[in-house]
Scaffold this active site. Structure first.
Site, PDB file in Angstrom:
ATOM      1  N   ASP A   1       8.901   1.063  49.971  1.00 47.62           N
ATOM      2  CA  ASP A   1       8.592   2.109  50.945  1.00 47.62           C
ATOM      3  C   ASP A   1       7.076   2.314  50.935  1.00 47.62           C
ATOM      4  O   ASP A   1       6.370   1.634  50.195  1.00 47.62           O
ATOM      5  CB  ASP A   1       9.318   3.416  50.587  1.00 47.62           C
ATOM      6  CG  ASP A   1       8.841   4.016  49.273  1.00 47.62           C
ATOM      7  OD1 ASP A   1       7.962   3.442  48.614  1.00 47.62           O
ATOM      8  OD2 ASP A   1       9.345   5.093  48.903  1.00 47.62           O
TER       9      ASP A   1
ATOM     10  N   ASP B   1       4.343   5.482  50.437  1.00 43.98           N
ATOM     11  CA  ASP B   1       4.271   6.885  50.002  1.00 43.98           C
ATOM     12  C   ASP B   1       2.920   7.491  50.348  1.00 43.98           C
ATOM     13  O   ASP B   1       1.880   6.864  50.111  1.00 43.98           O
ATOM     14  CB  ASP B   1       4.468   6.971  48.482  1.00 43.98           C
ATOM     15  CG  ASP B   1       5.709   6.240  48.005  1.00 43.98           C
ATOM     16  OD1 ASP B   1       6.813   6.752  48.233  1.00 43.98           O
ATOM     17  OD2 ASP B   1       5.573   5.138  47.428  1.00 43.98           O
TER      18      ASP B   1
ATOM     19  N   ASP C   1       7.711   7.968  52.700  1.00 44.45           N
ATOM     20  CA  ASP C   1       7.834   9.280  52.053  1.00 44.45           C
ATOM     21  C   ASP C   1       6.540  10.056  52.251  1.00 44.45           C
ATOM     22  O   ASP C   1       5.459   9.516  52.005  1.00 44.45           O
ATOM     23  CB  ASP C   1       8.071   9.137  50.543  1.00 44.45           C
ATOM     24  CG  ASP C   1       9.488   8.673  50.212  1.00 44.45           C
ATOM     25  OD1 ASP C   1      10.349   8.706  51.108  1.00 44.45           O
ATOM     26  OD2 ASP C   1       9.712   8.288  49.051  1.00 44.45           O
TER      27      ASP C   1
HETATM   28  P1  DGT Z   1       8.008   0.727  45.367  1.00 42.91           P
HETATM   29  O1  DGT Z   1       9.379   0.386  44.881  1.00 42.91           O
HETATM   30  O2  DGT Z   1       7.258  -0.479  45.776  1.00 42.91           O
HETATM   31  O3  DGT Z   1       8.004   1.777  46.409  1.00 42.91           O
HETATM   32  O4  DGT Z   1       7.231   1.278  44.075  1.00 42.91           O
HETATM   33  P2  DGT Z   1       6.641   2.722  43.832  1.00 42.91           P
HETATM   34  O5  DGT Z   1       5.930   2.725  42.547  1.00 42.91           O
HETATM   35  O6  DGT Z   1       5.887   3.181  45.036  1.00 42.91           O
HETATM   36  O7  DGT Z   1       7.931   3.600  43.610  1.00 42.91           O
HETATM   37  P3  DGT Z   1       8.517   4.826  44.460  1.00 42.91           P
HETATM   38  O8  DGT Z   1       8.126   4.734  45.892  1.00 42.91           O
HETATM   39  O9  DGT Z   1       9.982   4.895  44.155  1.00 42.91           O
HETATM   40  O10 DGT Z   1       7.877   6.102  43.798  1.00 42.91           O
HETATM   41  C1  DGT Z   1       6.486   6.331  43.758  1.00 42.91           C
HETATM   42  C2  DGT Z   1       6.179   7.265  42.653  1.00 42.91           C
HETATM   43  O11 DGT Z   1       6.625   8.557  42.985  1.00 42.91           O
HETATM   44  C3  DGT Z   1       6.862   6.916  41.358  1.00 42.91           C
HETATM   45  O12 DGT Z   1       6.110   6.002  40.619  1.00 42.91           O
HETATM   46  C4  DGT Z   1       6.985   8.242  40.701  1.00 42.91           C
HETATM   47  C5  DGT Z   1       7.134   9.198  41.859  1.00 42.91           C
HETATM   48  N1  DGT Z   1       8.550   9.526  42.064  1.00 42.91           N
HETATM   49  C6  DGT Z   1       9.371   8.997  42.980  1.00 42.91           C
HETATM   50  N2  DGT Z   1      10.577   9.517  42.851  1.00 42.91           N
HETATM   51  C7  DGT Z   1      10.528  10.395  41.843  1.00 42.91           C
HETATM   52  C8  DGT Z   1      11.470  11.251  41.211  1.00 42.91           C
HETATM   53  O13 DGT Z   1      12.647  11.287  41.555  1.00 42.91           O
HETATM   54  N3  DGT Z   1      11.001  12.024  40.175  1.00 42.91           N
HETATM   55  C9  DGT Z   1       9.716  11.984  39.792  1.00 42.91           C
HETATM   56  N4  DGT Z   1       9.305  12.767  38.797  1.00 42.91           N
HETATM   57  N5  DGT Z   1       8.830  11.189  40.343  1.00 42.91           N
HETATM   58  C10 DGT Z   1       9.224  10.407  41.333  1.00 42.91           C
HETATM   59 MG    MG Z   2       6.820   3.459  46.914  1.00 42.44          MG
END
Ligand code: DGT
Ligand code: MG
Length: 366
Positions: A200, A202, A290
């Site tokens: 996604d 963010d 997001d």
């Molecule tokens: P991706 O899978 O390529 O989107 O990788 P990221 O690192 O962007 O992962 P993502 O989009 O699921 O989440 C971004 C960051 O936001 C994650 O490293 C920590 C925070 N985050 C997301 N969801 C939650 C949650 O449910 N609780 C907490 N405390 N932090 C969250």
């Molecule tokens: Mg992400």
């Protein structure tokens, strides 16, 4: 002999780029961690995630067990898996999980937007094994999120490229600045860490004027709806209470206003073209976005909390609690000894309060 600094047990004291020299081993560890997670066995799940994170930070490839002697967070079990992979190129235990029907089914079901491990487990116990099983079962009630998840499954399960993330940034940037001239927009999550692909995109959005951010997300949503590019929207108003102490639980969502969106991205908006299947001639794709909207005085905490990686975040909080007797979450930092909140306007302020060397976003791929 040159003295090599020991590797810290905390991801927030390591520099981890997107270059992973131990991918075969860390992929294996992640399968094991996920399998434990599906079975709700927390200890070993976290142990394998920590071990994977340590190996990701190494500027060298592990090629013998001796080389791992001085590394933290590697127990008997993790070392046995490393040894087997070094000897045979793969680990029996991991192969067994990958071919396990339950693991495969839970992995498939949780790949749908809106389906978590609990729902996936429920469907599995009902004997459902495929998407067509789920969609044909009349006792299954899909919520709106899951319906959308199935509707846009192909697009949403396909990685989002950096070029697509840039195009989305332009769309959001145009929208927020049309609404509030003093708007602040920051890319966060994996793309801020320099990842080439993500699941996604963010963003943190707020306004320099405190309190004005409250109307920001609803207005952005209205604007995107009018533009005809909003395919799905789950808006959650703020439940933020500034007198509360930071939370001990990492997995709990923060209390800022946020929205989980699916946007329609046109190919003409993406310089390098859309990242879609070959032969797909639609000219657009659906993308998960997001938006999180903290008040400006919590901007640094929100940015740090949403930049990830998850393991980096877990270890920041654990470090604060265990080493500094402080509580950190996406909203605030609290010093338990002094019994006071510590303010911050930048991420650097937060690292400084914690007595940590600053780690750049692209070094947080723990
Ligand atoms: P991706 O899978 O390529 O989107 O990788 P990221 O690192 O962007 O992962 P993502 O989009 O699921 O989440 C971004 C960051 O936001 C994650 O490293 C920590 C925070 N985050 C997301 N969801 C939650 C949650 O449910 N609780 C907490 N405390 N932090 C969250
Ligand atoms: Mg992400």
């Amino acid at each position: 002999p040159t003295a090599v600094a020991p590797v810290s047990q905390y991801a927030c004291q390591r520099r981890t780029t997107t270059e992973n020299n131990n991918k075969i081993i860390t992929d294996a560890f992640e399968v094991l961690a996920e399998s434990y997670e599906f079975n709700e066995i927390e200890g070993p799940c976290l142990a394998f995630r920590r071990a994977a994170s340590v190996l990701k930070s190494l500027p060298w490839a592990v090629c013998s067990l001796e080389a791992t002697l001085d590394l933290p967070c590697l127990g008997e079990h993790t070392k046995a898996v490393i040894d087997e992979i070094l000897q045979c190129g793969r680990a029996f235990e991991v192969e067994k999980i990958l071919s396990d029907e339950r693991y495969q089914t839970l992995k498939l079901f949780t790949s749908v937007f809106g389906v978590g491990p609990k729902t996936a487990e429920k469907w599995y116990r009902r004997g459902l094994r495929s998407f067509s099983d789920v969609l044909a079962d009349h006792s299954v009630q899909l919520n709106r999120m899951q319906q959308t998840g199935f509707l846009h499954y192909g697009d949403i399960s396909r990685a989002v490229s950096k070029a697509e993330a840039r195009a989305l940034r332009n769309i959001i940037d145009e929208a927020v600045h049309a609404i509030a001239p003093d708007a602040v927009l920051a890319l966060t999550g994996g793309f801020r860490r320099g990842k080439e692909f993500g699941h996604d995109v963010d963003f943190i959005v707020t306004t320099t004027e405190l309190g004005k951010e409250e109307s920001l997300l609803p207005r952005i949503i209205r604007r995107l709806t009018k533009q005809g590019i909003l395919l799905y929207c789950d808006y959650q108003a703020s439940t933020f209470d500034m007198s509360k102490l930071p939370s001990y639980r990492f997995e709990a969502m923060d209390h800022f206003a946020k929205c989980f969106l699916i946007l329609r991205l046109e190919g003409s908006q993406v310089e390098e073209g859309l990242h879609i299947a070959e032969g797909d001639s639609r000219g657009w794709r659906a993308v998960r976005v997001d938006l999180v909207s903290p008040p400006m005085d919590r901007y640094a905490f929100a940015l740090l909390g949403w930049s990830g990686s998850r393991q980096f975040e877990r270890d920041l909080r654990r470090f604060a609690r265990v080493e500094r007797h402080m509580l950190l979450d996406n909203h605030a930092l609290y010093d338990k000894t002094k019994k006071e909140f510590l303010a911050a306007t930048t991420e650097k302020d937060i690292f400084a309060h914690l007595g940590l060397e600053y780690i750049e976003p692209w070094q947080r791929n723990a």
